[in-house]
Scaffold this motif. Structure first.
Motif, PDB file in Angstrom:
ATOM      1  N   TYR A 273       0.847  -1.193   0.000  1.00  0.00           N
ATOM      2  CA  TYR A 273       0.000   0.000   0.000  1.00  0.00           C
ATOM      3  C   TYR A 273       0.883   1.245   0.000  1.00  0.00           C
ATOM      4  O   TYR A 273       1.710   1.434   0.904  1.00  0.00           O
ATOM      5  CB  TYR A 273      -0.923  -0.010   1.232  1.00  0.00           C
ATOM      6  N   SER A 274       0.723   2.085  -1.007  1.00  0.00           N
ATOM      7  CA  SER A 274       1.489   3.338  -1.078  1.00  0.00           C
ATOM      8  C   SER A 274       0.768   4.373  -0.239  1.00  0.00           C
ATOM      9  O   SER A 274      -0.206   4.987  -0.686  1.00  0.00           O
ATOM     10  CB  SER A 274       1.553   3.833  -2.526  1.00  0.00           C
TER      11      SER A 274
ATOM     12  N   GLU B  42       4.349   0.760   1.561  1.00  0.00           N
ATOM     13  CA  GLU B  42       5.435   1.559   0.974  1.00  0.00           C
ATOM     14  C   GLU B  42       5.343   2.962   1.564  1.00  0.00           C
ATOM     15  O   GLU B  42       4.296   3.606   1.491  1.00  0.00           O
ATOM     16  CB  GLU B  42       5.255   1.629  -0.548  1.00  0.00           C
ATOM     17  N   VAL B  43       6.432   3.411   2.203  1.00  0.00           N
ATOM     18  CA  VAL B  43       6.424   4.733   2.836  1.00  0.00           C
ATOM     19  C   VAL B  43       7.372   5.661   2.083  1.00  0.00           C
ATOM     20  O   VAL B  43       8.257   5.211   1.363  1.00  0.00           O
ATOM     21  CB  VAL B  43       6.837   4.651   4.329  1.00  0.00           C
TER      22      VAL B  43
ATOM     23  N   VAL C 295       4.073  -5.292  -5.999  1.00  0.00           N
ATOM     24  CA  VAL C 295       3.497  -4.175  -6.741  1.00  0.00           C
ATOM     25  C   VAL C 295       3.080  -3.143  -5.694  1.00  0.00           C
ATOM     26  O   VAL C 295       2.882  -3.489  -4.526  1.00  0.00           O
ATOM     27  CB  VAL C 295       2.270  -4.562  -7.605  1.00  0.00           C
ATOM     28  N   GLU C 296       2.987  -1.887  -6.136  1.00  0.00           N
ATOM     29  CA  GLU C 296       2.586  -0.820  -5.220  1.00  0.00           C
ATOM     30  C   GLU C 296       1.261  -0.245  -5.698  1.00  0.00           C
ATOM     31  O   GLU C 296       1.036  -0.134  -6.895  1.00  0.00           O
ATOM     32  CB  GLU C 296       3.631   0.292  -5.226  1.00  0.00           C
ATOM     33  N   SER C 297       0.418   0.131  -4.769  1.00  0.00           N
ATOM     34  CA  SER C 297      -0.837   0.768  -5.180  1.00  0.00           C
ATOM     35  C   SER C 297      -1.373   1.680  -4.096  1.00  0.00           C
ATOM     36  O   SER C 297      -1.404   1.318  -2.917  1.00  0.00           O
ATOM     37  CB  SER C 297      -1.886  -0.298  -5.514  1.00  0.00           C
ATOM     38  N   GLY C 298      -1.768   2.854  -4.513  1.00  0.00           N
ATOM     39  CA  GLY C 298      -2.455   3.785  -3.623  1.00  0.00           C
ATOM     40  C   GLY C 298      -3.808   4.148  -4.210  1.00  0.00           C
ATOM     41  O   GLY C 298      -4.864   3.836  -3.679  1.00  0.00           O
ATOM     42  N   ARG C 299      -3.745   4.748  -5.400  1.00  0.00           N
ATOM     43  CA  ARG C 299      -4.951   5.258  -6.049  1.00  0.00           C
ATOM     44  C   ARG C 299      -6.021   4.179  -6.259  1.00  0.00           C
ATOM     45  O   ARG C 299      -7.187   4.375  -5.906  1.00  0.00           O
ATOM     46  CB  ARG C 299      -4.545   5.837  -7.409  1.00  0.00           C
ATOM     47  N   PHE C 300      -5.627   3.036  -6.813  1.00  0.00           N
ATOM     48  CA  PHE C 300      -6.611   1.996  -7.127  1.00  0.00           C
ATOM     49  C   PHE C 300      -7.311   1.528  -5.846  1.00  0.00           C
ATOM     50  O   PHE C 300      -8.519   1.278  -5.832  1.00  0.00           O
ATOM     51  CB  PHE C 300      -5.939   0.808  -7.832  1.00  0.00           C
ATOM     52  N   LEU C 301      -6.537   1.405  -4.774  1.00  0.00           N
ATOM     53  CA  LEU C 301      -7.114   0.883  -3.534  1.00  0.00           C
ATOM     54  C   LEU C 301      -8.032   1.900  -2.861  1.00  0.00           C
ATOM     55  O   LEU C 301      -9.016   1.541  -2.227  1.00  0.00           O
ATOM     56  CB  LEU C 301      -5.996   0.470  -2.566  1.00  0.00           C
TER      57      LEU C 301
END
Ligand SMILES: Cc1ncc(COP(=O)(O)O)c(C=O)c1O
Length: 413
Positions: free
Chosen positions: A44-45, A66-67, A265-271
């Motif tokens: 999670y970004s 992910e920080v 994989v990294e994701s912020g927006r989609f989540l």
């Protein structure tokens, strides 16, 4: 959620307010998780939404994290993420931040320059510790179809692919650095699954040639992501079936080479994007020349994204007036309370007739909302942030107060 329940929450926690729906966050996580090979881990970004409560929810879903700063690292730890599930990416990590990350022994510091690597080496040596690092690579191609591209050309992000092999060779024997992997993040808001899959394929290919060229067994490959969501009329959903079949095919091609490698994989927006709504109370409705204006108590100071600050092309976020969804529409421009003409969160939008006391609702506001906004400008107390989770209401951040603006200030003594 029905209008009366939302009004109850607004009455209790006040406008402006962000309201998040935990069920939608869980649904988005499950959608992404089931559209990727089993072995892929989702980080999670938290730059998309750094609230402690959101991080806790993401952890309960099963994400890693992910920080991008020591503040985010501190929050991630407070949310209970184990250090082996934390990675740190940022082109400008300070010495304090690196010390903190090394002290905590997080899973990977994703380095963005050889100068940064050298500082990490010195800090780790002074502390008699070993720091796990992954190299963020700037490949020599860009993220086809991304809303914002962050690789390919000259950039502050990562190390150019051309410099990689020589740089690694020059590292020599560095007992305080454990080079575990690579990271590529090429861009955000990609709506074409094929593009994401082709990028992943290229990253695996690059990882393989790096593994062969250096003899280093990669323990970690971070493929980035950029999974987009449709915001505007002509946007379409990311095709998750295509994503699933494409990523399975790519993984099948490389999995024997990376049997013991963690794949991220990294994701912020989609989540997060779909889960949040921004509510701003209508203060005044007025006309100037040929236009109608709706003036609200929160604008670009709390939702810069919807004002498209810093962007070239203006599009309106989907928005409505709470409880007036079926009424006739009129054109209006929606502004906030700031003394700047850029404080426009909806330009010439078709909306029902608003009246003072109504609430403007901006949809798809769960990612890059408050966190991406100039909240200090004009000293308006920060919005409340509220989560609805299994019918319970959680106040994740209380509404700010005017006194907040003096916190930490010393004045002239
Ligand atoms: C390095 C890195 N990882 C992850 C993200 C999150 O991207 P998204 O919110 O599109 O998933 C970003 C966003 O800019 C980023 O810079």
């Amino acid at each position: 959620m029905d209008k009366n329940k939302i009004l109850e929450i607004l009455n209790e926690y006040k406008s402006p307010m962000y309201l998040y729906d935990a069920g939608i966050i869980q649904r988005q996580y499950m959608k992404l998780k089931s559209s990727l090979p089993e072995r892929f881990e989702i980080f999670y970004s938290m730059k998309a939404n750094p609230l402690l409560g959101i991080c806790q929810l993401m952890k309960s879903c099963g994400t890693r994290i992910e920080v991008a700063s020591e503040g985010e690292l501190h929050t991630a730890l407070a949310a209970g993420f184990p250090v082996q599930d934390i990675i740190f990416t940022s082109p400008g990590k300070t010495i304090d931040e690196l010390e903190y990350a090394i002290d905590k022994q997080i899973y990977s510091i994703n380095v963005e320059s050889f100068a940064e690597l050298d500082i990490i080496r010195k800090i780790a040596q002074e502390k008699s510790k070993k720091a796990n690092v992954s190299i963020r690579i700037n490949p020599d191609y860009d993220a086809f179809g991304a809303g914002i591209k962050m690789s390919g050309g000259s950039t502050q992000f990562g190390i150019d692919y051309e410099q990689l092999m020589e740089g690694i060779a020059n590292m020599g024997n560095t007992p305080h650095i454990n080079l575990i992997g690579i990271h590529v993040y090429m861009g955000t808001q990609i709506l074409n699954a094929d593009n994401i899959v082709s990028i992943m394929d290229k990253i695996f290919e690059m990882a393989l040639s790096m593994q062969t060229g250096t003899g280093i067994n990669l323990e970690f490959i971070d493929l980035g992501g950029g999974f987009g969501v449709p915001y505007f009329t002509n946007d379409h959903q990311l095709d998750l079936l295509e994503l699933k079949s494409g990523t399975e095919k790519v993984w099948h091609k490389y999995r024997d080479k990376f049997c013991n490698t963690r794949i991220a994989v990294e994701s912020g927006r989609f989540l997060l994007a779909e889960s949040g709504k921004f509510f701003s109370k209508v203060l005044y409705c007025k006309h100037s020349k040929d236009r109608s204006y709706i003036v609200c108590d929160g604008g670009s100071n709390f939702h810069a994204n919807s004002a498209f600050l810093g962007r070239h092309i203006r599009n309106n976020f989907p928005m409505s007036i709470l409880g007036k969804e079926n009424e006739p529409l009129f054109e209006a421009t929606v502004v906030g309370p700031l003394c700047t003409p850029t404080d426009v969160i909806g330009q010439r939008v078709m909306l029902p007739k608003a009246e003072p006391g109504d609430y403007l609702v901006v949809e798809k506001s769960g990612a890059y909302g408050l966190t991406n906004s100039p909240v200090m400008f004009l000293s308006h107390p920060q919005p409340a942030e509220v989560l609805v989770y299994d019918d319970a209401v959680y106040i994740l951040r209380e509404h700010g107060k005017k006194e907040d603006f003096l916190v930490g200030q010393k004045g002239l003594g």
